[in-house]
Design a protein around this motif. Structure first.
Motif, PDB file in Angstrom:
ATOM      1  N   HIS A 180     -29.850  11.597  -1.176  1.00  0.00           N
ATOM      2  CA  HIS A 180     -29.378  12.862  -0.617  1.00  0.00           C
ATOM      3  C   HIS A 180     -29.967  14.049  -1.356  1.00  0.00           C
ATOM      4  CE1 HIS A 180     -26.787  10.687   1.958  1.00  0.00           C
ATOM      5  NE2 HIS A 180     -26.205  10.080   0.936  1.00  0.00           N
ATOM      6  N   LYS A 181     -30.607  13.762  -2.459  1.00  0.00           N
ATOM      7  CA  LYS A 181     -31.213  14.858  -3.222  1.00  0.00           C
ATOM      8  C   LYS A 181     -32.674  14.931  -2.845  1.00  0.00           C
ATOM      9  CE  LYS A 181     -28.936  15.502  -7.618  1.00  0.00           C
ATOM     10  NZ  LYS A 181     -28.191  16.631  -7.263  1.00  0.00           N
ATOM     11  N   ASN A 182     -33.202  16.115  -2.628  1.00  0.00           N
ATOM     12  CA  ASN A 182     -34.631  16.132  -2.325  1.00  0.00           C
ATOM     13  C   ASN A 182     -35.452  17.071  -3.196  1.00  0.00           C
ATOM     14  OD1 ASN A 182     -33.676  18.372  -1.122  1.00  0.00           O
ATOM     15  ND2 ASN A 182     -33.770  17.531   0.947  1.00  0.00           N
ATOM     16  N   SER A 183     -34.817  17.634  -4.190  1.00  0.00           N
ATOM     17  CA  SER A 183     -35.641  18.380  -5.137  1.00  0.00           C
ATOM     18  C   SER A 183     -34.973  18.345  -6.501  1.00  0.00           C
ATOM     19  CB  SER A 183     -35.828  19.829  -4.689  1.00  0.00           C
ATOM     20  OG  SER A 183     -34.753  20.608  -5.165  1.00  0.00           O
ATOM     21  N   LEU A 184     -35.667  18.907  -7.475  1.00  0.00           N
ATOM     22  CA  LEU A 184     -35.131  18.895  -8.834  1.00  0.00           C
ATOM     23  C   LEU A 184     -34.467  20.231  -9.150  1.00  0.00           C
ATOM     24  CD1 LEU A 184     -38.177  17.192 -10.580  1.00  0.00           C
ATOM     25  CD2 LEU A 184     -35.997  16.147  -9.979  1.00  0.00           C
ATOM     26  N   ILE A 185     -34.190  20.972  -8.093  1.00  0.00           N
ATOM     27  CA  ILE A 185     -33.732  22.348  -8.287  1.00  0.00           C
ATOM     28  C   ILE A 185     -32.430  22.416  -9.093  1.00  0.00           C
ATOM     29  CG2 ILE A 185     -32.399  22.569  -6.135  1.00  0.00           C
ATOM     30  CD1 ILE A 185     -34.616  25.241  -6.370  1.00  0.00           C
ATOM     31  N   ASP A 186     -31.567  21.398  -8.941  1.00  0.00           N
ATOM     32  CA  ASP A 186     -30.290  21.412  -9.664  1.00  0.00           C
ATOM     33  C   ASP A 186     -30.487  21.498 -11.174  1.00  0.00           C
ATOM     34  OD1 ASP A 186     -29.258  21.057  -7.216  1.00  0.00           O
ATOM     35  OD2 ASP A 186     -28.562  18.986  -7.552  1.00  0.00           O
ATOM     36  N   PHE A 187     -31.607  20.946 -11.645  1.00  0.00           N
ATOM     37  CA  PHE A 187     -31.831  20.932 -13.088  1.00  0.00           C
ATOM     38  C   PHE A 187     -32.141  22.314 -13.631  1.00  0.00           C
ATOM     39  CE2 PHE A 187     -32.597  16.584 -11.797  1.00  0.00           C
ATOM     40  CZ  PHE A 187     -31.752  15.930 -12.667  1.00  0.00           C
TER      41      PHE A 187
END
Ligand SMILES: Nc1nc2c(ncn2[C@@H]2O[C@H](COP(=O)(O)OP(=O)(O)OP(=O)(O)O)[C@@H](O)[C@H]2O)c(=O)[nH]1
Ligand SMILES: [Mg+2]
Length: 342
Positions: free
Chosen positions: A52-59
């Motif tokens: 469900h995650k498609n990028s590393l933006i949360d980091f």
């Protein structure tokens, strides 16, 4: 850049709880034996591939992840509770490296893949463990072990099946918009596409495949010239590469561009030259007379697969799709065979 395809973060597993020094105290028993419990184990840190995650933006908003520490042991032989594990969800296609050594630790490609990235420390021993026949009242207990910690670097490699590569302005994004429902920005100047774009190509009879439009490459891309180099890693996983060439320039230039593209792939990672590659001569609507045939035959003579299209008018797109369908089937069959034999 909105497309976060690299991130750095810190993880720390829980420390073990300390062992306890304690003695039994009972009425009428003046010197009870040792009853200090052990410390609990610290929690582990796991990375889990989450589709469900498609990028590393949360980091970008959170860069520290810690598992719980184990509780200390207490008297009456009570062991400390173990610390809870910490689960860090990462997108599929994440390549995890140690940020210092750059050693690759894990490559998480399927949903649910998990990797134990830092182990919690063991709990210390309470003094009850140290009682012997000669030492009935040990005052010794051991501290918990410190949980592992490290900085990680994570890189996202797209899981595309087909990669569109070519010089800036060659018409890669226009082609992507023809092959899929994707709607990338298209403009008559170089470096319009700044981040890889994905589209899904549907076939009538087989599973859909994912096409990636990679920002324009130029000579020296593998050394970081232009935009291409940081994106070349995305084609490391694509099994089919389309060289999109603007054939409305001089014949020699078209050739030269083809050779530069091959050299860039080779310089980046020689293994890329084992991938299935197709030369796509784009913008044939701008050609006159026999030029298309002449140009195509030059590539054919080298034993290459060549397709002539106009991404603008749609000419040749249907047959290109058919070819891609066949290549995609071939690749999948080969992979299944490898999986069985491997
Ligand atoms: N005449 C003609 N023009 C085309 C064709 N394909 C693309 N173009 C035009 O070429 C220009 C560049 O197209 P893009 O699809 O943005 O090129 P690109 O390869 O994605 O370029 P970068 O993102 O800069 O790497 C645009 O003005 C398109 O309209 C074609 O088949 N014929
Ligand atoms: Mg583009």
């Amino acid at each position: 850049m909105a497309f976060a395809d690299e991130a750095k973060f810190f993880i720390k597993a829980g420390d073990g709880g300390n062992g306890c020094v304690s003695f039994r105290r009972e009425k009428y028993v003046p010197r009870g034996g040792p009853n200090g419990g052990d410390g609990g184990r610290g929690g582990d840190v796991y990375l889990v591939a989450d589709n469900h995650k498609n990028s590393l933006i949360d980091f970008r908003y959170r860069s520290h992840f810690k598992a719980e520490r184990g509780l200390n042991g207490t008297g009456s032989d009570k062991h400390g509770r173990g610390g809870k594990d910490c689960i860090v969800n990462v997108p599929l296609g994440s390549v995890v490296k140690d940020a210092e050594t750059l050693e690759v630790l894990a490559d998480l490609t399927s949903p649910g893949d998990q990797y134990l990235v830092a182990q919690g420390g063991k709990g210390g021993l309470g003094n009850a463990r140290f009682a012997t026949s000669t030492n009935r009242a040990p005052r010794k207990a051991t501290p918990g072990v410190i949980g592992e910690e490290r900085w990680l670097k994570i890189e996202l490699k797209l899981l595309a099946d087909v990669g569109l590569i070519g010089f800036p302005n060659a018409g890669k994004s226009t082609l992507l918009s023809r092959l899929s429902a994707a709607n990338p920005k298209i403009a008559p100047y170089p470096f319009t596409t700044l981040e890889p774009q994905l589209g899904v190509l549907h076939f009538k009879f087989s599973a859909p495949c994912i096409v990636a439009d990679i920002p324009g490459l130029i000579e020296g891309a593998h050394e970081g010239v232009g935009l291409g180099h940081q994106f070349l890693r995305h084609v490391e996983r694509t099994n089919i590469l389309l060289h999109v060439l603007d054939c409305s320039t001089e014949d020699d230039l078209v050739f030269e561009e083809y050779e530069i593209l091959e050299n860039e792939l080779k310089a980046y990672n020689e293994e890329l030259l084992t991938r299935k590659r197709v030369v796509v001569l784009n913008k044939i609507d701008l050609l006159e007379g026999q030029r298309q045939e002449e140009l195509a035959s030059r590539f054919l003579q080298l034993g290459l697969t060549v397709f002539c299209i106009s991404a603008e008018t749609g000419e040749g797109i249907e047959s290109l799709k058919v070819l891609l369908g066949e290549l995609f089937d071939e690749v999948q069959t080969r992979q299944e065979e490898d999986d069985v034999s491997g």
